[in-house]
Design a protein around this motif. Structure first.
Motif, PDB file in Angstrom:
ATOM      1  N   LEU A   1       6.670  18.187  -6.119  1.00  0.00           N
ATOM      2  CA  LEU A   1       7.912  17.601  -4.501  1.00  0.00           C
ATOM      3  C   LEU A   1       6.971  18.084  -3.707  1.00  0.00           C
ATOM      4  N   ALA A   2       5.937  18.633  -3.289  1.00  0.00           N
ATOM      5  CA  ALA A   2       5.173  18.686  -2.278  1.00  0.00           C
ATOM      6  C   ALA A   2       3.792  17.771  -2.383  1.00  0.00           C
TER       7      ALA A   2
ATOM      8  N   ARG B   1       3.876   5.223  -5.745  1.00  0.00           N
ATOM      9  CA  ARG B   1       4.439   5.057  -7.078  1.00  0.00           C
ATOM     10  C   ARG B   1       3.527   6.881  -7.906  1.00  0.00           C
ATOM     11  N   SER B   2       2.689   6.946  -7.567  1.00  0.00           N
ATOM     12  CA  SER B   2       1.760   7.829  -8.401  1.00  0.00           C
ATOM     13  C   SER B   2       2.525   9.695  -7.943  1.00  0.00           C
ATOM     14  N   ALA B   3       2.707   9.435  -7.041  1.00  0.00           N
ATOM     15  CA  ALA B   3       3.800  10.480  -6.316  1.00  0.00           C
ATOM     16  C   ALA B   3       5.210  10.948  -6.798  1.00  0.00           C
ATOM     17  N   GLU B   4       5.521   9.999  -7.657  1.00  0.00           N
ATOM     18  CA  GLU B   4       6.799   9.337  -7.784  1.00  0.00           C
ATOM     19  C   GLU B   4       7.760   9.805  -9.628  1.00  0.00           C
ATOM     20  N   GLY B   5       5.885   9.398  -9.674  1.00  0.00           N
ATOM     21  CA  GLY B   5       6.066   9.379 -11.457  1.00  0.00           C
ATOM     22  C   GLY B   5       6.075  10.563 -12.013  1.00  0.00           C
TER      23      GLY B   5
ATOM     24  N   GLU C   1       5.021  14.312  -0.771  1.00  0.00           N
ATOM     25  CA  GLU C   1       6.404  15.145   0.202  1.00  0.00           C
ATOM     26  C   GLU C   1       4.616  14.409   1.351  1.00  0.00           C
ATOM     27  N   ALA C   2       3.446  14.917   1.029  1.00  0.00           N
ATOM     28  CA  ALA C   2       2.508  14.454   1.144  1.00  0.00           C
ATOM     29  C   ALA C   2       2.030  13.310   1.596  1.00  0.00           C
ATOM     30  N   ALA C   3       2.251  12.789   0.517  1.00  0.00           N
ATOM     31  CA  ALA C   3       1.927  11.529   0.335  1.00  0.00           C
ATOM     32  C   ALA C   3       2.979  10.284   0.910  1.00  0.00           C
ATOM     33  N   ARG C   4       4.014  10.826   0.915  1.00  0.00           N
ATOM     34  CA  ARG C   4       5.023  10.267   2.183  1.00  0.00           C
ATOM     35  C   ARG C   4       3.932  10.224   3.255  1.00  0.00           C
ATOM     36  N   ILE C   5       4.122  11.336   3.928  1.00  0.00           N
ATOM     37  CA  ILE C   5       4.095  11.504   5.678  1.00  0.00           C
ATOM     38  C   ILE C   5       2.265  11.058   5.714  1.00  0.00           C
TER      39      ILE C   5
ATOM     40  N   ALA D   1       0.911  -1.221  -0.277  1.00  0.00           N
ATOM     41  CA  ALA D   1       0.114   0.037   0.202  1.00  0.00           C
ATOM     42  C   ALA D   1       0.681   1.487   0.273  1.00  0.00           C
ATOM     43  N   ARG D   2       2.571   1.067   1.128  1.00  0.00           N
ATOM     44  CA  ARG D   2       2.879   2.443   0.903  1.00  0.00           C
ATOM     45  C   ARG D   2       3.504   2.609  -0.246  1.00  0.00           C
ATOM     46  N   GLN D   3       3.741   1.541  -0.573  1.00  0.00           N
ATOM     47  CA  GLN D   3       4.347   1.783  -2.614  1.00  0.00           C
ATOM     48  C   GLN D   3       3.571   1.860  -3.855  1.00  0.00           C
ATOM     49  N   ASP D   4       1.864   1.786  -3.900  1.00  0.00           N
ATOM     50  CA  ASP D   4       0.933   2.129  -4.419  1.00  0.00           C
ATOM     51  C   ASP D   4       0.841   3.511  -3.966  1.00  0.00           C
ATOM     52  N   THR D   5       0.777   4.112  -2.648  1.00  0.00           N
ATOM     53  CA  THR D   5       1.406   5.411  -2.889  1.00  0.00           C
ATOM     54  C   THR D   5       2.018   6.157  -2.771  1.00  0.00           C
TER      55      THR D   5
END
Length: 352
Positions: free
Chosen positions: A288-289, A154-158, A292-296, A148-152
């Motif tokens: 980038l923001a 993946r989109s932001a990193e892409g 970071e929000a997706a990481r949090i 679930a973390r990777q799915d969250t």
């Protein structure tokens, strides 16, 4: 029945463990958004708990347990009474049904605590099976949480990678433009050009005023008058040349046409490039923001299995409950006998 419980039934040992699915982001909310977020987290935790309950009752658990333990050897020994023995040649489906008798899971929705009970015919087997189930469930929760973390993320990193590529390509366009036009900033160059034109026009006006002052004193063939006229003509040509660099247009009723790329056209292209660069930079900061929000959010949504009652080695068997089962059987048999006697007397009374 009494003979079975006293002479045939084999002792069964029970290991009980308690655990729950927790999230590191579950903290006391301080505002409306925090309350809504905590409700969402609690709902997701309950859903994960039900998932664990279904998994423990599924064939997947049996497959993973058999990869770690010899279940058939534990539950199909000849010393086990026939009613509780697992057949040695039983199928997977038979093992699943059998384990449903000796492994139970209860989920308390109010406290979100799961209670796992494992029965076996030796204390060591019960403890090993319970510990193996906890390990398997822990691995399952970690795997699903990481997925679930990777799915969250993946989109932001892409999105960040996509904007980075566009930004790098656009910066290369600006560098190519500056290289081809030999201008770092056409806007600044245009400002300098306008200042130069202003200075030339000022000098030309001053020279014309000086020529006008000499016109009434000296004739046209005077060296001073000729010199001033030559200066005015030279400055006029320089003005036309400098205006041509700015762009094609009309000055003093005559057409002035540039022969190459003008500052006006350069400014138009450069301003478009600068606007696009500013847009891409803003998009990059936004990406980038968002990352970071997706990481949090991904960190907040992490799950882990917290076992606060570990499987311990039992010292006393809890099953079968010989005394209570024999008493229940005697009471039930006595009740049936009483009903039968009563029916016999009723029949005799009606037949006499």
């Amino acid at each position: 029945m009494t003979y079975y419980y006293l002479a045939v039934a084999v002792d069964r040992y029970v290991v009980e463990s308690k655990f729950a699915i927790k999230s590191p982001g579950a903290s006391a909310p301080t505002d409306l958004l925090g309350i809504m977020s905590s409700v969402s987290t609690a709902s997701s935790t309950i859903s994960d708990s039900y998932m664990i309950v279904d998994f423990i009752e599924s064939r997947d658990l049996v497959d993973q347990l058999e990869a770690r333990l010899d279940l058939r050897a534990m539950y199909s020994q000849e010393t086990i009474d026939p009613l509780m023995r697992l057949e040695a040649d039983s199928t997977k489906e038979d093992v699943v049904k059998y384990l449903a008798r000796v492994i139970s899971i209860y989920f308390d929705t109010s406290s979100q605590i799961m209670t796992l009970q494992v029965q076996a015919f030796s204390p060591e087997d019960a403890q090993r099976i319970s510990a193996a189930i906890l390990d398997i469930c822990d691995e399952l929760v970690n795997t699903i949480s990481e997925r679930a973390r990777q799915d969250t993320m993946r989109s932001a990193e892409g999105e960040v990678a996509r904007v980075e590529l566009q930004l790098a390509a656009h910066r290369e366009k600006i560098a190519a433009f500056r290289q081809s036009q030999q201008e770092v900033d056409p806007t600044a160059a245009a400002g300098q050009q306008i200042q130069l034109l202003g200075n030339l026009e000022g000098k030309m006006a001053a020279t014309r005023a000086q020529l006008g002052a000499l016109a009434g004193v000296l004739d046209d063939e005077s060296p001073s008058v000729k010199s001033l006229k030559r200066q005015i003509a030279a400055m006029g040509q320089e003005l036309e040349s400098q205006r041509a660099k700015m762009g094609s247009g009309t000055q003093n009723g005559g057409a002035t046409q540039g022969t190459g790329p003008t500052l006006t056209s350069q400014i138009g292209v450069y301003e478009d490039l600068v606007v696009d660069l500013d847009f891409l930079q803003r998009a990059y900061f936004t990406a980038l923001a968002s990352r970071e929000a997706a990481r949090i959010e991904a960190d907040r949504m992490q799950r882990y299995l917290a076992a606060f009652v570990q499987p311990s080695l039992p010292e006393k068997s809890l099953y079968p409950k010989r005394t209570s089962n024999i008493l229940i059987f005697i009471a039930f048999a006595t009740m049936l006998w009483s009903i039968g006697v009563m029916l016999v007397y009723v029949v005799r009374e009606h037949s006499s």
